[in-house]
Scaffold this motif. Sequence first.
Motif, PDB file in Angstrom:
ATOM      1  N   GLN A 285     -11.177  21.632 -61.495  1.00 35.36           N
ATOM      2  CA  GLN A 285     -11.425  20.282 -62.270  1.00 35.36           C
ATOM      3  C   GLN A 285     -11.725  20.398 -63.479  1.00 35.36           C
ATOM      4  O   GLN A 285     -11.313  19.364 -64.232  1.00 35.36           O
ATOM      5  CB  GLN A 285     -12.786  19.550 -61.449  1.00 35.36           C
ATOM      6  CG  GLN A 285     -12.773  19.389 -60.031  1.00 35.36           C
ATOM      7  CD  GLN A 285     -13.983  18.709 -59.516  1.00 35.36           C
ATOM      8  OE1 GLN A 285     -14.588  17.620 -60.005  1.00 35.36           O
ATOM      9  NE2 GLN A 285     -14.487  19.084 -58.580  1.00 35.36           N
ATOM     10  N   GLY A 286     -12.035  21.557 -64.145  1.00 36.28           N
ATOM     11  CA  GLY A 286     -12.493  21.607 -65.580  1.00 36.28           C
ATOM     12  C   GLY A 286     -11.752  22.664 -66.104  1.00 36.28           C
ATOM     13  O   GLY A 286     -10.757  23.152 -65.807  1.00 36.28           O
ATOM     14  N   GLN A 287     -12.267  23.343 -67.119  1.00 37.75           N
ATOM     15  CA  GLN A 287     -11.452  24.172 -68.013  1.00 37.75           C
ATOM     16  C   GLN A 287     -11.989  25.640 -67.802  1.00 37.75           C
ATOM     17  O   GLN A 287     -11.545  26.741 -68.543  1.00 37.75           O
ATOM     18  CB  GLN A 287     -12.016  23.740 -69.600  1.00 37.75           C
ATOM     19  CG  GLN A 287     -11.621  22.517 -69.984  1.00 37.75           C
ATOM     20  CD  GLN A 287     -11.736  22.298 -71.387  1.00 37.75           C
ATOM     21  OE1 GLN A 287     -11.391  22.878 -72.251  1.00 37.75           O
ATOM     22  NE2 GLN A 287     -12.293  21.271 -71.705  1.00 37.75           N
ATOM     23  N   ILE A 288     -12.644  25.928 -66.609  1.00 37.51           N
ATOM     24  CA  ILE A 288     -12.749  27.100 -66.288  1.00 37.51           C
ATOM     25  C   ILE A 288     -12.098  27.455 -64.974  1.00 37.51           C
ATOM     26  O   ILE A 288     -11.011  27.109 -64.541  1.00 37.51           O
ATOM     27  CB  ILE A 288     -14.346  27.607 -66.470  1.00 37.51           C
ATOM     28  CG1 ILE A 288     -15.068  26.535 -66.097  1.00 37.51           C
ATOM     29  CG2 ILE A 288     -14.610  27.978 -67.951  1.00 37.51           C
ATOM     30  CD1 ILE A 288     -16.628  27.013 -65.971  1.00 37.51           C
ATOM     31  N   GLY A 289     -13.025  27.959 -63.875  1.00 36.19           N
ATOM     32  CA  GLY A 289     -12.279  28.292 -62.484  1.00 36.19           C
ATOM     33  C   GLY A 289     -12.695  27.064 -61.346  1.00 36.19           C
ATOM     34  O   GLY A 289     -12.861  26.152 -61.782  1.00 36.19           O
TER      35      GLY A 289
ATOM     36  N   ASN B 286     -16.080  31.449 -63.379  1.00 42.50           N
ATOM     37  CA  ASN B 286     -15.752  31.538 -64.757  1.00 42.50           C
ATOM     38  C   ASN B 286     -14.355  31.500 -65.028  1.00 42.50           C
ATOM     39  O   ASN B 286     -14.060  31.417 -66.263  1.00 42.50           O
ATOM     40  CB  ASN B 286     -16.347  32.657 -65.312  1.00 42.50           C
ATOM     41  CG  ASN B 286     -15.984  33.895 -64.735  1.00 42.50           C
ATOM     42  OD1 ASN B 286     -14.824  34.143 -64.371  1.00 42.50           O
ATOM     43  ND2 ASN B 286     -16.750  34.903 -64.571  1.00 42.50           N
ATOM     44  N   GLY B 287     -13.334  31.416 -64.270  1.00 43.32           N
ATOM     45  CA  GLY B 287     -12.188  31.243 -64.853  1.00 43.32           C
ATOM     46  C   GLY B 287     -11.455  32.548 -65.312  1.00 43.32           C
ATOM     47  O   GLY B 287     -10.445  32.463 -66.255  1.00 43.32           O
ATOM     48  N   GLY B 288     -12.161  33.552 -65.662  1.00 41.53           N
ATOM     49  CA  GLY B 288     -11.813  34.769 -66.513  1.00 41.53           C
ATOM     50  C   GLY B 288     -12.223  34.796 -67.559  1.00 41.53           C
ATOM     51  O   GLY B 288     -11.987  35.817 -68.459  1.00 41.53           O
ATOM     52  N   TYR B 289     -13.158  33.898 -67.972  1.00 40.81           N
ATOM     53  CA  TYR B 289     -13.669  33.929 -69.467  1.00 40.81           C
ATOM     54  C   TYR B 289     -15.165  34.346 -69.264  1.00 40.81           C
ATOM     55  O   TYR B 289     -15.699  34.648 -67.974  1.00 40.81           O
ATOM     56  CB  TYR B 289     -14.021  32.428 -69.683  1.00 40.81           C
ATOM     57  CG  TYR B 289     -12.571  31.659 -69.825  1.00 40.81           C
ATOM     58  CD1 TYR B 289     -11.713  31.780 -71.018  1.00 40.81           C
ATOM     59  CD2 TYR B 289     -12.000  30.828 -68.632  1.00 40.81           C
ATOM     60  CE1 TYR B 289     -10.649  30.872 -71.477  1.00 40.81           C
ATOM     61  CE2 TYR B 289     -10.841  30.225 -69.061  1.00 40.81           C
ATOM     62  CZ  TYR B 289     -10.026  30.268 -70.175  1.00 40.81           C
ATOM     63  OH  TYR B 289      -8.959  29.430 -70.436  1.00 40.81           O
ATOM     64  N   VAL B 290     -15.628  34.636 -70.504  1.00 38.49           N
ATOM     65  CA  VAL B 290     -17.285  34.941 -70.653  1.00 38.49           C
ATOM     66  C   VAL B 290     -17.788  33.763 -70.911  1.00 38.49           C
ATOM     67  O   VAL B 290     -17.460  32.968 -71.666  1.00 38.49           O
ATOM     68  CB  VAL B 290     -17.353  36.047 -71.686  1.00 38.49           C
ATOM     69  CG1 VAL B 290     -19.004  36.292 -71.800  1.00 38.49           C
ATOM     70  CG2 VAL B 290     -16.826  37.345 -71.268  1.00 38.49           C
TER      71      VAL B 290
ATOM     72  N   HIS C 252     -13.476  33.546 -75.170  1.00 39.98           N
ATOM     73  CA  HIS C 252     -12.164  34.231 -75.182  1.00 39.98           C
ATOM     74  C   HIS C 252     -11.432  35.021 -76.216  1.00 39.98           C
ATOM     75  O   HIS C 252     -11.526  34.170 -77.138  1.00 39.98           O
ATOM     76  CB  HIS C 252     -11.219  33.309 -74.300  1.00 39.98           C
ATOM     77  CG  HIS C 252      -9.877  34.026 -73.843  1.00 39.98           C
ATOM     78  ND1 HIS C 252      -9.803  35.037 -73.142  1.00 39.98           N
ATOM     79  CD2 HIS C 252      -8.646  33.667 -74.317  1.00 39.98           C
ATOM     80  CE1 HIS C 252      -8.479  35.327 -72.958  1.00 39.98           C
ATOM     81  NE2 HIS C 252      -7.938  34.743 -73.691  1.00 39.98           N
ATOM     82  N   ASN C 253     -11.053  36.135 -76.185  1.00 38.60           N
ATOM     83  CA  ASN C 253     -10.605  36.656 -77.459  1.00 38.60           C
ATOM     84  C   ASN C 253     -11.655  36.850 -78.666  1.00 38.60           C
ATOM     85  O   ASN C 253     -11.088  36.427 -79.713  1.00 38.60           O
ATOM     86  CB  ASN C 253      -9.227  36.479 -77.916  1.00 38.60           C
ATOM     87  CG  ASN C 253      -8.193  36.892 -76.708  1.00 38.60           C
ATOM     88  OD1 ASN C 253      -8.292  37.888 -75.863  1.00 38.60           O
ATOM     89  ND2 ASN C 253      -7.057  36.094 -76.336  1.00 38.60           N
TER      90      ASN C 253
END
Length: 609
Positions: free
Chosen positions: A38-42, A60-64, A117-118
Motif C-alpha cells: 500500500q505504501g512506500q515500504i513493504g 520494512n521493504g528492505g529499508y532501514v 537507503h544508501n
Amino acid sequence: MKKLFSSVLVTSMLLSVGVNSAFAMGGASGANVNYHKQGQIGETVVNPYGIAPLTAIIKNGGYVLKDVSVEIVPKENGQKIAYTVSKRNLLTHGGIPIFGLYPDYLNTVKVSYTRVHNKKEEKINETYKIFTAPLYNEVAGIDMQKSTFFTKAEVKKLDPKFKDRLYFVNNIVEKSGIGTKVVWNNPIGGALEWNYYPRNFIIDTTGEVRWYMLPSKIYDLETIYQAGVMMGFKQNDNDGRLSFGYGQRYAKYDILGHKSFNRRLPSNYNDFSHSMDDADNGHFFIRAASSNLKRADGKYVRTVRDVIVEVDENGNVVDEWRLFDILDPYRDSVLKSLDQGAVCLNIDASKAGQTISEEELAKLDDNDHFGDILGSGPGRNWAHVNSVDYDPVDDSIIISSRHQSAIIKIGRDKKVKWILGASEGWSDKFKNSLLTPVDNKGKKIDCNEKGVCENSNFDFTWTQHTAFKIDEKSKGDIIYVSAFDNGDGRGMEQPAIPSMKYSRMVVYKIDQKKKTVEQVWEWGKERENSLYSPVASLTEYQRDKDSIMGYFATAGTVFDFKTGAFLSEPNPTIVEFEWGAKEPSVEIQLFDTTGYQAWPFSVEKALSK
C-alpha cells in the motif's frame, strides 16, 4: 516427440499470458518480490505469528526504518491508540508492528517514519487500510455460553484521566465435553487439574476488543502437555512482554505473538496455575506442585498448588519453596469453614453452602483419598496458593494462600517472616509470626482467634486472591500490601443467608519490625452481594496513574440454590481508583464471561521500549 510437444506447449502458454506477466512471476527478470503493497515500504502481514489476529506488521521493504510512530484511527466516539516504536521492535519484527486493530473492520492506520537507503534519509507519512477478521474463540457447547468473549461491555463510569486505559482480561471458557476428558479428577485419568479453553483479550475504555489471543498454534484442549488453564499473565517490566503459564507449561511472548520461550515445567514439578512472577534479573517464580512427594507416613503423592519454583532465564531451577515443609499442611481451621461449592475453579454447584466436617477430613487419610480436593495434608488442596510476589529488598516471597485465608512472607532461608490472617489453628511455631492489627494511631485492635475484630472496621482477608507488595509506597520495614478479599468463610463461618457474602479490595500497611498491620483502604463492602466474587479476581496498584485497580472476576453469576445449578456465566466488573479515593474513576462491567484476572496493559512498555 513427447518432450518436444511439451516444450512447445509451455512456450505457447507463456506467450499467451504475456512477457510482462512472466517477468512479474520471477521469470527472466530474476527474483522479484511482488506482494501487494500500500505504501512506500513493504507488504502488510496480519496476525504475523498466528496467535494475535488484531495485530499486523508493515514490513520494512528492505529499508532501514527509524523514528517510527503509529496511530490506529478510532471509530466514531472510539479510543485512539497511538505509540512510538523502539529500534528493538523494528528489528525484531522486520518492520512496523501494528497493535490495537478493531475486529471485522477496515481499519485506518497512520504511520510516520524515516526511511534510510544508501545513507539517504527520507521522512514519510502514510495511511494504510487494514482489514481484520471477526472475533473467534472456541465454545463449550453449553446453554450458559452466549458469546465469544462477552455479550456487552457497559462503561458505567470513566474519568478523563483514565480514558487512554487498555485492560488485559484473562478469562476462560466454561468446561467443555472435550476438555474434561483429560482432567485427572473428573473423574479419573489424564494429568491436568483443570482444562478450560483460553479467553484472553484486551479492551479499551469504550468496551471495544482491541486484541485477543487465538491460541490454537500453542494450545490443544485434548493434549495433556499443550492444554490447561492459561493463568498468571503479567506484562514484564523489563521488556513489556507477556509471561504466563498453562497446565504443564510456562511461556513468554510479545503482544504480536513473537515467542521468547514456551517450556515444559521442570520434571520435578507439575500443574502450573494462578501465578508467575518475574524478577529484575530475568528469573521467574512459578506456582506449581511436587510431581512426587514421599509423605511422613510413607505414602507417595502428587501435591496440589503448594510449591513455589524459581527458574532462571534459561529454565534452570534455582530454588524451591516446599510449603508443606515450611507451613503446617494440617491446619484445617479455614478448610472447615469454606463453601465447598466454590473451591476456586473446582466449582461444584451441588455443594453450595456446605462445609466439610472434622470427621470427613479424618476419613480422607483412612481412605487414601488424594487429589485436587478440599482437605488437609500434602496431596490435597490444603494451601491453594494463588499468587506469589517476589520482594527483592529482603530476597523473600509474599504468597496468598486461599485455603489458609492468609497472606504470608517467607525468606530465602525458608523461614516465615510474618503471617497476615486470623490466629486460630496456628501452632506455637508460627504464633510469633502473626501480625497484630492496629489502628491509625498504632493502638492494638481486639480481634478474637477467628479473626472477628470488635469496634473496628479492620478485617482480615478470607479466601483472598492476589497479595502484592506496593513498592512505590513502601520504605524500609514499612510496606504496603494490596489484596482481593473474596470473602468466603469470613470470620471462620458461613453466613446465615448466602446473599450476606461480599468481596472487597483492601490495602494494608505492615510494620515488619513491630509485626503490626493497619488497614488503610478498602472498597467493595458497600456494594454488598452485588459484586461478590467467590473465586478468582485481583487487586493491584498501578504506578503510572498512582491508582488501585480491581477485577471482580466472578461477580453476578445467576445461581439456582434449589437445584445447585449455575444459570449463567458471571458478569465481571473492572474498577480503578485514584490512590485513597472512596469512589472509582473507572467502572466497566462485562456480561456473560467467566473471569480470572484483569489489569491495565501498557502499549508503550510493549512496543516503545
